[in-house]
Scaffold this motif. Sequence first.
Motif, PDB file in Angstrom:
ATOM      1  N   LEU A   1       0.822  -1.210   0.000  1.00 21.32           N
ATOM      2  CA  LEU A   1       0.000   0.000   0.000  1.00 21.32           C
ATOM      3  C   LEU A   1       0.860   1.265   0.000  1.00 21.32           C
ATOM      4  O   LEU A   1       0.448   2.318  -0.479  1.00 21.32           O
ATOM      5  N   MET A   2       2.082   1.114   0.544  1.00 19.78           N
ATOM      6  CA  MET A   2       2.962   2.273   0.699  1.00 19.78           C
ATOM      7  C   MET A   2       3.408   2.836  -0.655  1.00 19.78           C
ATOM      8  O   MET A   2       3.480   4.035  -0.854  1.00 19.78           O
ATOM      9  N   PHE A   3       3.704   1.936  -1.596  1.00 24.22           N
ATOM     10  CA  PHE A   3       4.331   2.376  -2.848  1.00 24.22           C
ATOM     11  C   PHE A   3       3.340   2.493  -4.007  1.00 24.22           C
ATOM     12  O   PHE A   3       2.367   1.741  -4.086  1.00 24.22           O
TER      13      PHE A   3
ATOM     14  N   LEU B   1      12.671  -1.081   6.294  1.00 30.25           N
ATOM     15  CA  LEU B   1      13.424  -0.829   5.066  1.00 30.25           C
ATOM     16  C   LEU B   1      12.527  -0.154   4.025  1.00 30.25           C
ATOM     17  O   LEU B   1      12.935   0.806   3.357  1.00 30.25           O
ATOM     18  N   ALA B   2      11.290  -0.658   3.933  1.00 26.91           N
ATOM     19  CA  ALA B   2      10.337  -0.075   2.968  1.00 26.91           C
ATOM     20  C   ALA B   2      10.065   1.382   3.301  1.00 26.91           C
ATOM     21  O   ALA B   2      10.033   2.243   2.405  1.00 26.91           O
TER      22      ALA B   2
ATOM     23  N   TRP C   1      10.855   7.129   1.999  1.00 28.52           N
ATOM     24  CA  TRP C   1      11.143   8.509   2.360  1.00 28.52           C
ATOM     25  C   TRP C   1      12.481   9.021   1.833  1.00 28.52           C
ATOM     26  O   TRP C   1      12.616  10.183   1.484  1.00 28.52           O
ATOM     27  N   PHE C   2      13.483   8.143   1.790  1.00 25.44           N
ATOM     28  CA  PHE C   2      14.843   8.648   1.543  1.00 25.44           C
ATOM     29  C   PHE C   2      15.490   8.188   0.233  1.00 25.44           C
ATOM     30  O   PHE C   2      16.570   8.646  -0.099  1.00 25.44           O
TER      31      PHE C   2
END
Lengths: 256, 281
Positions: free
Chosen positions: A36-38, A233-234, A239-240
Amino acid sequence: MRFVEGFKFTRMDSPIHRLDPRAKFILTLGFFAASLMFTNLYALVIIFLAEIPGILLARTVSRWLRSMRGGLFLGFFIFVMNVIFGTPLASSLAFTARFFAIMSAFSFFFMTTSADDLGLALEQIHVPYSISFTFTTAVRLVPTMAIDAQTVVDAQRSRGLELDKGNFIKRIRNYIPILIPLIISAIRRSVELAEALESRAFGATENRTAIVTLKMRPADYLVIFATFAGVALAVYVYWFVKLPTLVIPIEIPRFF
Amino acid sequence: MISVENVSFHYPGGAQVLDEVNLQIKDGEFVAIMGENGAGKTTLVKMFNGLLKPTEGKISVDDVDTREKSVAQLSRDVGLIFQNPDHQLFAETVTEELSFSLRNFGFKEDVVQRRVTSLMNTLDLDRYSNSSPFVLSGGERKRVALAAILAWDPKHVIMDEPTIGQDYLQKDRLRNFIVQLLSQRKTIVIVTHDVEFVAECKPRIVLLSHGRIIGDGTSAKVLTDPALVEKASLVMPQISSLMGTLQDLTPPSDIIDAYSAREFLSTKLKHVVGRKTSQGS
């Protein structure tokens, strides 16, 4: 309806089957959260590929492939709808990849975790029994619903319904005679089940006892640790790290 | 004619359901397929309209190999009525439900209207024409499902467990309706466990057990064979059992229905009464 096999538990002896259901559930939620994050296609493909070793270890590859094949229509539908509503091609592909990553994670969980273990796990993390029972019953009913769905498909095909006939919209409309009997029979079944449960004193006592209790082993802690590490890690990558983006030089006309 | 030649079937990765089945069903014939649960009865009839294809052997309907035609093409001649009407009803009204298959098969709208009206009259459904099929009783829903198949007038009618959930009056109506269909030279195949219904209808019986045919013959022959009946997990009709207890009257072994039993007993009673009267005088 054979793709439902990809969500059906089969008792086997594999390192994954032996894991505590709580550890497997956390692992599945980890994959779900990361998916869902990406919205980046590369990241989602990596998440999808990261699920494969677990499936190989569980020795459920053929059934997993069946579920993936069954999801092709829905995946295609997601892709087409996104394209129609003006999502860029690369993002439409990414959303499709996200669907397969999430589907694959849950297929992995349900293929390797029995409904009984799932119920125990939920009870032991103090989920109210009525909720854990509802959840495990829903899981248990999936194969039954699949059989029902196949029967409905057979009954309507016997009445001359051809599911794969006509254009895209017609094909979707062809599913109405399948969905309505399925929904009606599911409602009828749930009413009957509720009456049967009440007749058997469901919910009469607050504190239930269980003959089996689950116990976490080192391997389970290792899986949980790996899941948290993976999710961390995800988050870091999200973010970075600037991920490369896929550029598809094709102009799709806007429909809306 | 439905012809089953050396047919075997197993589901992918599953056990053998049918094993070298051979069967010929002539046009206009009435056949009951009986046997224990899991004997392969429903699997066999699902092959008649191509829903399942044999893994070995061949099934042909009116000389057409079922493997070469789609379900829609075969269904035009083979109407299969499923056990549970709830697996097929979906429309808002009974009229719409009956029209569905006719439109699928491409009938013209005036033909659709005519057939639907006629069938609703025949099956006593006309007062429900604008009702939702879901508000009807179990027996009425079953009648709607039956009408939905008969609407396109298939040559062969297959009924899977038609008597389940039906009261005696409905069963009686069903029996009369089957007689009516047979008079129109339709082939009727029923899959059933209902020994009493079969004993009253007296079709040819094909007995299946563990995917093999273990008996094939008249109802009177098959249902009065204790070994066959037991092997297929059935019981003999009550009338046959009753006749079995009246050995002093030496009843014929092929009495399985109330009508034949009454005929036999009335003859015997007349004979006994006549003897007593002559002894008295």
